[in-house]
Design a protein around this motif. Structure first.
Motif, PDB file in Angstrom:
ATOM      1  N   GLN A 181       0.862  -1.335   0.007  1.00  0.00           N
ATOM      2  CA  GLN A 181      -0.141   0.008  -0.099  1.00  0.00           C
ATOM      3  C   GLN A 181       0.982   1.233   0.018  1.00  0.00           C
ATOM      4  OE1 GLN A 181      -2.412  -1.652   3.208  1.00  0.00           O
ATOM      5  NE2 GLN A 181      -3.937  -0.339   2.366  1.00  0.00           N
TER       6      GLN A 181
ATOM      7  N   SER B 111      -7.981   2.300   2.233  1.00  0.00           N
ATOM      8  CA  SER B 111      -7.701   1.173   3.011  1.00  0.00           C
ATOM      9  C   SER B 111      -6.386   1.304   4.022  1.00  0.00           C
ATOM     10  CB  SER B 111      -7.437  -0.175   2.038  1.00  0.00           C
ATOM     11  OG  SER B 111      -6.274   0.274   1.221  1.00  0.00           O
TER      12      SER B 111
ATOM     13  N   TYR C 164      -6.218   0.710   8.246  1.00  0.00           N
ATOM     14  CA  TYR C 164      -5.017   0.013   8.733  1.00  0.00           C
ATOM     15  C   TYR C 164      -4.547   0.976   9.989  1.00  0.00           C
ATOM     16  CZ  TYR C 164      -0.147  -0.321   9.701  1.00  0.00           C
ATOM     17  OH  TYR C 164       1.296  -0.239  10.347  1.00  0.00           O
TER      18      TYR C 164
ATOM     19  N   CYS D 254     -18.053  -3.330   5.147  1.00  0.00           N
ATOM     20  CA  CYS D 254     -16.587  -3.466   4.099  1.00  0.00           C
ATOM     21  C   CYS D 254     -16.971  -4.665   3.216  1.00  0.00           C
ATOM     22  CB  CYS D 254     -15.249  -3.418   4.890  1.00  0.00           C
ATOM     23  SG  CYS D 254     -15.044  -1.670   5.213  1.00  0.00           S
TER      24      CYS D 254
ATOM     25  N   SER E 144     -17.419  -4.987  -0.503  1.00  0.00           N
ATOM     26  CA  SER E 144     -16.327  -5.969  -1.171  1.00  0.00           C
ATOM     27  C   SER E 144     -17.145  -7.039  -2.292  1.00  0.00           C
ATOM     28  CB  SER E 144     -15.327  -6.813  -0.471  1.00  0.00           C
ATOM     29  OG  SER E 144     -14.598  -5.974   0.491  1.00  0.00           O
TER      30      SER E 144
ATOM     31  N   GLY F 211      -9.448  -2.299  -2.540  1.00  0.00           N
ATOM     32  CA  GLY F 211      -9.524  -1.407  -1.588  1.00  0.00           C
ATOM     33  C   GLY F 211     -10.426  -1.642  -0.590  1.00  0.00           C
ATOM     34  N   TYR F 212     -11.464  -2.333  -0.886  1.00  0.00           N
ATOM     35  CA  TYR F 212     -12.445  -2.779   0.131  1.00  0.00           C
ATOM     36  C   TYR F 212     -12.101  -4.227   0.572  1.00  0.00           C
ATOM     37  CZ  TYR F 212     -15.841   0.790  -0.100  1.00  0.00           C
ATOM     38  OH  TYR F 212     -16.576   2.043   0.023  1.00  0.00           O
TER      39      TYR F 212
ATOM     40  N   LEU G 295      -9.069  -5.041   1.530  1.00  0.00           N
ATOM     41  CA  LEU G 295      -8.067  -4.588   2.435  1.00  0.00           C
ATOM     42  C   LEU G 295      -8.601  -3.873   3.608  1.00  0.00           C
ATOM     43  CD1 LEU G 295      -5.183  -3.329   0.274  1.00  0.00           C
ATOM     44  CD2 LEU G 295      -5.091  -5.191   1.679  1.00  0.00           C
ATOM     45  N   MET G 296      -9.643  -3.177   3.280  1.00  0.00           N
ATOM     46  CA  MET G 296     -10.739  -2.454   4.489  1.00  0.00           C
ATOM     47  C   MET G 296     -11.264  -3.544   5.257  1.00  0.00           C
ATOM     48  SD  MET G 296     -12.059   0.859   2.870  1.00  0.00           S
ATOM     49  CE  MET G 296     -11.813   1.446   1.418  1.00  0.00           C
TER      50      MET G 296
ATOM     51  N   TYR H 222      -8.448  -5.234   7.328  1.00  0.00           N
ATOM     52  CA  TYR H 222      -8.197  -4.631   8.669  1.00  0.00           C
ATOM     53  C   TYR H 222      -9.178  -4.494   9.617  1.00  0.00           C
ATOM     54  CZ  TYR H 222      -4.149  -3.648   5.838  1.00  0.00           C
ATOM     55  OH  TYR H 222      -3.046  -3.443   4.860  1.00  0.00           O
TER      56      TYR H 222
END
Length: 179
Positions: free
Chosen positions: A21, A70, A74, A108, A112, A146-147, A149-150, A153
């Motif tokens: 990232q 994202s 984190y 999220c 996703s 992005g979603y 990873l969100m 996390y």
């Protein structure tokens, strides 16, 4: 549960995702700035234009924004309103944090799932940009990544906060609950 969270946070996968990232954010930031400077130079100094450059900038900006979002999840630096927790007891703060993390994780994951559908639809029908005919899914994959990873996390932080809430009062009764 907290041991699992610590194991995940200390894993090569966790560190690799963060590094990925960071590198992607730097590269896309530099790319967008350089392209915009180049476009300004072409347009206002050389009185010329580079056809389709805006399409390229938008794709890079999509990746920058979604990876940046994202990374914010984190880093726990995303925008939040935290006046209400200040009015609650430590146990209520811990419960509220679990509830917020659960809600964020569920949302999220739903986003996703929708992003998967969107990308699959774009791959199937292959819509393209009007100028350079770049496949739309290239920018849409940034939404999916992005979603995902969100979601990851958020899930890890939900498990962490849930573990802290469940062990609340068993270990350290003096310290404030941190999220």
């Amino acid at each position: 549960m907290l041991a699992l969270v610590e194991k995940i946070k200390n894993s090569p996968l966790w560190r690799g995702l963060i590094r990925f990232q960071q590198v992607l954010m730097v590269l896309t930031s530099v790319f967008v700035v350089l392209i915009m400077c180049f476009e300004v130079l072409l347009r206002y100094v050389f009185k010329s234009d580079l056809f389709g450059i805006e399409e390229i900038v938008v794709i890079a900006a999509f990746w920058l924004y979604l990876i940046g979002s994202s990374y914010g999840v984190y880093d726990k630096s995303h925008v939040k309103a935290d006046i209400i927790p200040q009015l609650l007891t430590l146990r209520a703060q811990a419960f509220l944090s679990v509830l917020v993390r659960l809600t964020m994780t569920v949302l999220c994951v739903v986003f996703s799932w929708w992003a998967v559908d969107m990308v699959l639809y774009s791959i199937e029908w292959m819509p393209r940009t009007t100028g350079l005919r770049i496949p739309i899914f290239i920018s849409q994959v940034s939404i999916l990544v992005g979603y995902i990873l969100m979601s990851f996390y958020s899930l890890v932080y939900f498990l962490e906060d849930l573990g802290k809430f469940l062990s609340f009062g068993k270990e350290d009764k003096k310290g404030a609950f941190t999220s």
